[in-house]
Design a protein around this motif. Structure first.
Motif, PDB file in Angstrom:
ATOM      1  N   LYS A  37       0.919   6.774   2.747  1.00 18.48           N
ATOM      2  CA  LYS A  37      -0.136   7.611   3.312  1.00 18.48           C
ATOM      3  C   LYS A  37      -1.296   6.753   3.797  1.00 18.48           C
ATOM      4  O   LYS A  37      -1.810   6.927   4.904  1.00 18.48           O
ATOM      5  N   SER A  38      -1.743   5.780   2.962  1.00 19.09           N
ATOM      6  CA  SER A  38      -2.861   4.896   3.327  1.00 19.09           C
ATOM      7  C   SER A  38      -2.471   4.019   4.515  1.00 19.09           C
ATOM      8  O   SER A  38      -3.272   3.824   5.450  1.00 19.09           O
ATOM      9  N   SER A  39      -1.280   3.482   4.475  1.00 21.51           N
ATOM     10  CA  SER A  39      -0.806   2.633   5.575  1.00 21.51           C
ATOM     11  C   SER A  39      -0.778   3.410   6.877  1.00 21.51           C
ATOM     12  O   SER A  39      -1.216   2.924   7.928  1.00 21.51           O
ATOM     13  N   MET A  52       0.851  -1.197   0.000  1.00 25.56           N
ATOM     14  CA  MET A  52       0.000   0.000   0.000  1.00 25.56           C
ATOM     15  C   MET A  52       0.885   1.244   0.000  1.00 25.56           C
ATOM     16  O   MET A  52       2.075   1.179   0.304  1.00 25.56           O
TER      17      MET A  52
END
Length: 201
Positions: free
Chosen positions: A154-156, A151
């Protein structure tokens, strides 16, 4: 009158006759016998002969006395044997009690050992189950880490920030150094500082 006198003197005559016989016996037999025994004892003493022991030896050879002595000795031996048998029976009883106590202790020890073996088996089974669970958890965490590494940082960071602290720490500790740096960079400064401090411990 004369007859009455004769009748009265008759018992006196009989008494004097019996007295005379006793005196005669004493004078002719008993006194010389005592004198002879005394002389013999003196001679034996001078000759250093143990008269008492000789008398015992002589009386011991008389069959009736010998038989009585044997019976007395036999009774004494039987009494000693009975006492010995009683003592041995008591000793056997004590030994049997000691043996019984030892057997009871061994039985209790065996029961305790069996319980310990069962407990050990249970603990080994639990350890094996925990190892399997740990291996499975490691595998799952490895898969999660691989997913989060794929991923974007930022999403993680957004997902990890909302996770339970322990789970988040597990994921972060398994990530590669460059991926971890990127994820921490995208977190809020407070969360980044918190996880950095936790990872440093």
């Amino acid at each position: 009158m004369k007859r009455k006198k004769d009748k009265q003197t008759e018992p006196y005559k009989e008494q004097s006759r019996t007295g005379g016989i006793i005196q005669m016996l004493l004078a002719w037999f008993i006194i010389p016998l005592i004198f002879a025994v005394a002389v013999l004892l003196i001679i034996a003493k001078v000759a250093d002969v143990d008269v008492v022991q000789k008398a015992k030896d002589l009386t011991g050879s008389i069959p009736l006395l010998e038989q009585k002595e044997q019976q007395a000795s036999k009774k004494k031996d039987e009494k000693i044997l009975e006492e010995r048998i009683t003592a041995l029976k008591e000793e056997v009883k004590q030994k049997e009690q000691q043996l019984q106590d030892i057997q009871d202790d061994l039985r209790k020890s065996d029961e305790k050992n069996e319980k310990l073996v069962l407990e050990q088996d249970k603990l080994q089974a639990q350890i094996a189950a925990l190892k399997r669970s740990s291996d499975q958890t490691k595998q799952e965490i490895g898969q999660l880490v691989a997913t989060y590494e794929k991923m974007s940082a930022k999403s993680s960071a957004a997902v990890i920030a909302k996770m339970d602290e322990a789970q988040a720490l597990q994921l972060l500790s398994q990530m590669k150094a460059d991926t971890l740096a990127a994820v921490l960079e995208k977190m809020s400064p407070e969360d980044a500082a918190k996880y950095t401090a936790l990872l440093a411990k």
